[in-house]
Motif scaffolding. Sequence first.
Motif, short mmCIF file in Angstrom:
data_model
loop_
_atom_site.label_atom_id
_atom_site.label_comp_id
_atom_site.label_asym_id
_atom_site.label_seq_id
_atom_site.Cartn_x
_atom_site.Cartn_y
_atom_site.Cartn_z
N SER A 81 0.84 -1.18 0.00
CA SER A 81 0.00 0.00 0.00
C SER A 81 0.88 1.24 0.00
O SER A 81 2.00 1.22 0.54
CB SER A 81 -0.92 0.01 1.23
N HIS A 106 -4.13 -0.91 -7.10
CA HIS A 106 -5.50 -0.69 -6.59
C HIS A 106 -5.60 0.67 -5.90
O HIS A 106 -6.57 1.41 -6.10
CB HIS A 106 -5.86 -1.80 -5.62
N SER A 107 -4.60 0.99 -5.09
CA SER A 107 -4.59 2.26 -4.36
C SER A 107 -4.63 3.43 -5.32
O SER A 107 -5.44 4.36 -5.18
CB SER A 107 -3.34 2.34 -3.48
N SER A 145 -8.00 3.61 -7.39
CA SER A 145 -9.12 4.04 -6.56
C SER A 145 -9.11 5.55 -6.36
O SER A 145 -10.16 6.20 -6.44
CB SER A 145 -9.06 3.34 -5.20
N TRP A 151 -1.71 4.34 6.20
CA TRP A 151 -1.72 3.76 4.87
C TRP A 151 -2.96 4.21 4.10
O TRP A 151 -3.95 4.62 4.69
CB TRP A 151 -1.67 2.23 4.95
N LEU A 152 -2.90 4.04 2.77
CA LEU A 152 -4.02 4.44 1.92
C LEU A 152 -4.96 3.28 1.59
O LEU A 152 -6.08 3.51 1.17
CB LEU A 152 -3.50 5.08 0.62
N ASN A 153 -4.52 2.06 1.74
CA ASN A 153 -5.40 0.91 1.51
C ASN A 153 -6.16 0.57 2.78
O ASN A 153 -5.58 0.55 3.88
CB ASN A 153 -4.58 -0.31 1.05
N VAL A 157 -9.66 9.12 -0.83
CA VAL A 157 -8.95 7.84 -0.72
C VAL A 157 -9.92 6.66 -0.74
O VAL A 157 -9.62 5.63 -1.37
CB VAL A 157 -8.10 7.82 0.58
N HIS A 158 -11.08 6.79 -0.10
CA HIS A 158 -11.98 5.64 0.07
C HIS A 158 -13.36 5.82 -0.53
O HIS A 158 -14.19 4.91 -0.41
CB HIS A 158 -12.12 5.32 1.56
#
Length: 469
Positions: A79, A139-140, A143, A284-286, A350-351
């Motif tokens: 991540s 993925h990070s 997204s 973290w970003l994940n 981020v999410h």
Amino acid sequence: MCRCLLSKRLLVATVGRIYDVSHSHHRIQRFYSNRNVLKLYERQIIQNMFPDNSSNEIIELLTKRNQCVYAGFDPTADSLHIGNLLVIINLLHWQRANHKVIALIGGATAQIGDPSGKSKDRDKQSSQTLSHNIKGITHSLQSIFDNHAKYFWKQKDPLPEPIIINNMEWYEGIGVIDFMNNIGRHFRMGTMLSRDSVKTRLSGSGMSFTEFTYQTFQAYDWLHLFKKYKCCFQLGGNDQMGNIMSGQELISRQENAQVYGLTVPLITTDSGDKYGKSAQNAVWLNSDRTSPFELYQFMIRTIDADVEKLLKMFTFLSLPEIAELMRRHKATPDKRIPHESLARQVTTLVHGEEGLQEALVATSALYDNNIETLSTLSVNDILKIFNGATVVELMLEPGITVLKMAMNAKCFLTDRDAYRIISAGGFYINHQRITNIDEIVTLSIHILPNNISLVRVGKRNYWIVKWIM
């Protein structure tokens, strides 16, 4: 090493002429504000440039036609972390200005190891670990690009599609002899030894030949992207300036072309701590590393001295909007209005909105003593919120008392401790203080609709009781 701290006076003088003209010509005003990403200096997310004194050339390129910029991310973990987010934010600003952006994942260069900022050689990664890390970082990045386009881009015209690419794609077809013969000959030992990342290591623990060559590979990455995408700009952290300079010199020698490097500052808090790592734990970003709730809480806890700076760096709010938030904060500091705005914007970026809602629900469950919210959460959700809580399963026996439940869940070492703490008011079930040790545990009062009881002893010790009916 030749570095140039961007001069605010130089930028204002250089771009001011364009701005003055824009007062009488709306199209020029829009053209300028959209394309000139050097304006990001005002948001404190660009610090250095290379070559020196090239701001005039850069502004001319940015305002004349769309450009291409890249930033590299070596998959040393699965991540990215909050420190990487500033580089990604920079890429997003370039994308918003209609420039082409490339996020380069260093599947090849991660196997060599970047010595920048390291006191010793990096550990060698297995192919399985590397593959896992590449998947997580891809993925990070994807997204964040998707969330930005969905939640933050309000214009009718779509954003240019970002390119996420692994540099293993071009190294797999290059032999070591070809690389040394065609690329290695352009590097001079004296220049390579003069890089800060090399000098620091040589004066300390030393470095391997493998890591010494890292700058040649990062330089070749830029050369490849220049040839394929006409990529004239590279973004990186301040510790990447030496590697960026190597790439600029390689392209200058082999292609007789001028390219430019821009670095972002290392973010530190007002107390001088490295941002996101003050407790030796990266943010973290994940979501499997740092939950949306944890990210939201990290941002909302920003101290007053840092919040305005971080709003400029990590959000797309205009500077007047940020100034207004700070004005409101000064009037009502207890509401922490800019802190909440920062937390909402970063968590959404981020999410996504789903992650933001998860964070808000978790925040309500933790801080608002909201039983209704708590009853909608699963055990896993509650575990994310109440980090470190002990999970136990208990059979709901008829007539079970609060004391027996507490002892079965091992909330206390002895009955004597239980008597003393419960009677003193230090025992809670679902945020409600319980002081009667003989109180009978009932479905309607002590057990939530999801068959869970959240038990707390003191201020921070939690147990999650899963009832077996």
